[in-house]
Design a protein around this motif. Structure first.
Motif, PDB file in Angstrom:
ATOM      1  N   LYS A   1       1.827  -0.850   9.144  1.00 43.67           N
ATOM      2  CA  LYS A   1       1.562  -0.860   7.463  1.00 43.67           C
ATOM      3  C   LYS A   1       1.047  -0.451   6.681  1.00 43.67           C
ATOM      4  CE  LYS A   1      -0.376  -5.631   8.798  1.00 43.67           C
ATOM      5  NZ  LYS A   1       0.791  -6.286  10.086  1.00 43.67           N
ATOM      6  N   ASN A   2       0.902   0.995   7.607  1.00 47.33           N
ATOM      7  CA  ASN A   2       1.137   2.316   6.352  1.00 47.33           C
ATOM      8  C   ASN A   2       2.165   2.974   5.845  1.00 47.33           C
ATOM      9  OD1 ASN A   2      -1.879   1.921   6.720  1.00 47.33           O
ATOM     10  ND2 ASN A   2      -2.027   2.793   7.909  1.00 47.33           N
TER      11      ASN A   2
ATOM     12  N   ASN B   1       7.352  -2.443   7.554  1.00 51.97           N
ATOM     13  CA  ASN B   1       5.746  -2.939   7.230  1.00 51.97           C
ATOM     14  C   ASN B   1       4.976  -3.586   8.063  1.00 51.97           C
ATOM     15  OD1 ASN B   1       4.055  -5.107   5.305  1.00 51.97           O
ATOM     16  ND2 ASN B   1       4.083  -2.738   4.561  1.00 51.97           N
TER      17      ASN B   1
ATOM     18  N   LYS C   1       4.718   4.297   3.888  1.00 57.01           N
ATOM     19  CA  LYS C   1       4.984   5.129   2.801  1.00 57.01           C
ATOM     20  C   LYS C   1       6.127   4.692   1.992  1.00 57.01           C
ATOM     21  CE  LYS C   1      -0.068   5.052   2.541  1.00 57.01           C
ATOM     22  NZ  LYS C   1      -0.459   3.980   1.932  1.00 57.01           N
TER      23      LYS C   1
ATOM     24  N   ARG D   1       0.760 -10.793   3.990  1.00 58.46           N
ATOM     25  CA  ARG D   1       1.526  -9.495   4.263  1.00 58.46           C
ATOM     26  C   ARG D   1       1.634  -8.627   3.122  1.00 58.46           C
ATOM     27  NH1 ARG D   1       7.608 -12.028   5.969  1.00 58.46           N
ATOM     28  NH2 ARG D   1       6.807 -12.822   8.507  1.00 58.46           N
ATOM     29  N   GLN D   2       1.782  -6.961   3.409  1.00 55.36           N
ATOM     30  CA  GLN D   2       1.514  -5.755   2.399  1.00 55.36           C
ATOM     31  C   GLN D   2       2.690  -6.647   1.451  1.00 55.36           C
ATOM     32  OE1 GLN D   2      -0.426  -3.870   2.232  1.00 55.36           O
ATOM     33  NE2 GLN D   2       0.299  -2.736   0.439  1.00 55.36           N
ATOM     34  N   GLN D   3       3.951  -7.016   2.352  1.00 55.25           N
ATOM     35  CA  GLN D   3       4.419  -7.364   1.004  1.00 55.25           C
ATOM     36  C   GLN D   3       4.737  -8.668   1.239  1.00 55.25           C
ATOM     37  OE1 GLN D   3       8.518  -6.041   3.389  1.00 55.25           O
ATOM     38  NE2 GLN D   3       8.549  -3.993   2.594  1.00 55.25           N
TER      39      GLN D   3
ATOM     40  N   ASP E   1      15.370  -2.858   2.128  1.00 52.69           N
ATOM     41  CA  ASP E   1      15.418  -3.504   3.136  1.00 52.69           C
ATOM     42  C   ASP E   1      16.871  -3.795   3.188  1.00 52.69           C
ATOM     43  OD1 ASP E   1      13.573  -4.694   4.486  1.00 52.69           O
ATOM     44  OD2 ASP E   1      12.748  -5.503   2.353  1.00 52.69           O
TER      45      ASP E   1
ATOM     46  N   GLY F   1      12.912  -2.431   6.008  1.00 53.90           N
ATOM     47  CA  GLY F   1      11.464  -1.891   4.986  1.00 53.90           C
ATOM     48  C   GLY F   1      10.696  -2.961   5.731  1.00 53.90           C
ATOM     49  N   SER F   2      11.334  -4.359   5.764  1.00 51.72           N
ATOM     50  CA  SER F   2       9.765  -5.148   5.776  1.00 51.72           C
ATOM     51  C   SER F   2       9.707  -5.674   7.405  1.00 51.72           C
ATOM     52  CB  SER F   2      10.532  -7.005   5.735  1.00 51.72           C
ATOM     53  OG  SER F   2      10.977  -6.829   4.208  1.00 51.72           O
TER      54      SER F   2
ATOM     55  N   THR G   1       8.737 -11.833   0.823  1.00 52.24           N
ATOM     56  CA  THR G   1       8.618 -10.728   2.561  1.00 52.24           C
ATOM     57  C   THR G   1       9.659 -11.028   3.022  1.00 52.24           C
ATOM     58  OG1 THR G   1       7.134 -12.316   2.825  1.00 52.24           O
ATOM     59  CG2 THR G   1       6.422  -9.875   2.477  1.00 52.24           C
TER      60      THR G   1
ATOM     61  N   GLY H   1      -0.559  -6.349  -0.517  1.00 59.53           N
ATOM     62  CA  GLY H   1       0.092  -5.330  -1.520  1.00 59.53           C
ATOM     63  C   GLY H   1       0.247  -5.356  -2.454  1.00 59.53           C
TER      64      GLY H   1
END
Length: 310
Positions: free
Chosen positions: A115-116, A111, A118, A187-189, A252, A107-108, A2, A193
């Motif tokens: 967090k949603n 996010n 897309k 993290r989502q990433q 990213d 991108g990071s 991440t 995720g």
């Protein structure tokens, strides 16, 4: 990494300040302050002052040095606050005014704030990020340079488990150990995720930083590792970067994150840096710092001169 820009200590210590843990107590910046020495041609700054910070991995500190020298070349006084910590820590520093400018990743950062989100294409991510940053902060022009989070495995593991893409790990969860920076866990990433996008939950997660992650992957202590896509260890060790068909890690691009009250003073300078910076140049500079053990300030100076920015 991440971007958790992984991306992110042994091999890296020579050229950049050692990586710090992502703690949040007290003032994380107090010991790191390092006033810059004068502007271009040794003149003192007449165009204002700015505090440039960075995350706690070599590429981030290198980018911070590039920003700092570019600003100095235009007569600004720069204070460096590099290797602050993880995103969770250094974003508190910029919102609190301890730093004014940070190199970030589109991108990071999107996010982190949404967090949603897309979107995955570079321009879409950048447009969404411009709307997502909180009041008091802004992002300047994004560069073409990109450094993404990735999951990498050794060639032996890729052959043994028939791995080409992240979803292929699902059949091996019972034996899967992932090494990554500590923040990857929440993290989502990261692990969140991997579960929500690919339905993958590793048997074990080992919080590691930078070169320790690389060594753990090489030695078989982990089966997969979160490594930044520009990390020279990927090519040096023949690691296999797993494809990401659902774009968990997305695009990213490197982008300056700036306090809004400082944006007018630095915008044209840092946008000029972004206009010249590409992935090939960034990866080469990271190699010079990490592998060739060159001083990050010297590497930044050489690139800025070659780009006509200093």
């Amino acid at each position: 990494m991440t971007r958790t820009r992984f991306l992110a200590a042994g091999l890296l210590l020579a050229a950049v300040v050692p990586l710090a843990a992502c703690g949040g107590g007290g003032d994380p910046l107090a010991p790191a302050s390092s006033p810059a020495a004068g502007g271009a041609g040794g003149s003192t700054a007449a165009a204002g002052s700015v505090k440039v910070g960075s995350a706690d991995f070599p590429e981030a500190a290198l980018l911070g040095e590039i920003y700092a020298q570019a600003l100095e070349a235009k007569g600004m006084t720069v204070t460096r606050q590099f290797n602050i910590g993880s995103r969770e820590t250094y974003l508190k520093a910029i919102t609190g005014g301890e730093v004014d400018v940070l190199p970030e990743y589109t991108g990071s950062l999107l996010n982190f704030y949404d967090k949603n989100a897309k979107v995955v294409q570079p321009d879409e991510v950048y447009a969404a990020l411009q709307k997502a940053v909180p009041q008091g902060l802004t992002v300047l022009d994004k560069s073409a340079a990109e450094d993404k989070n990735s999951l990498a495995v050794t060639k032996d593991t890729a052959n043994q488990w028939s791995l080409k893409a992240i979803p292929d790990l699902a059949a091996h969860q019972a034996d899967l150990t992932i090494g990554a920076p500590p923040e990857f866990k929440t993290r989502q990433q990261g692990l969140v995720g991997l579960k929500s996008v690919y339905n993958i939950t590793p048997k074990e997660f080992r919080p590691l930083q930078s070169q320790a992650t690389v060594e753990a992957l090489k030695n078989g202590q982990v089966k997969a590792a979160n490594i930044f896509s520009t990390d020279p260890s990927i090519a040096a060790n023949g690691f296999v970067v797993l494809e990401d068909p659902q774009s968990l890690f997305g695009s990213d691009n490197v982008v300056p994150l700036v306090r809004s009250d400082k944006a007018d003073g630095v915008k044209s300078i840092l946008n000029a840096v972004s206009a010249k910076l590409d992935t090939t140049s960034l990866a080469d500079m990271v190699k010079q710092v990490v592998v060739d053990k060159k001083d990050a300030s010297a590497v930044a100076k050489t690139w800025l001169a070659s780009a006509g920015l200093a």
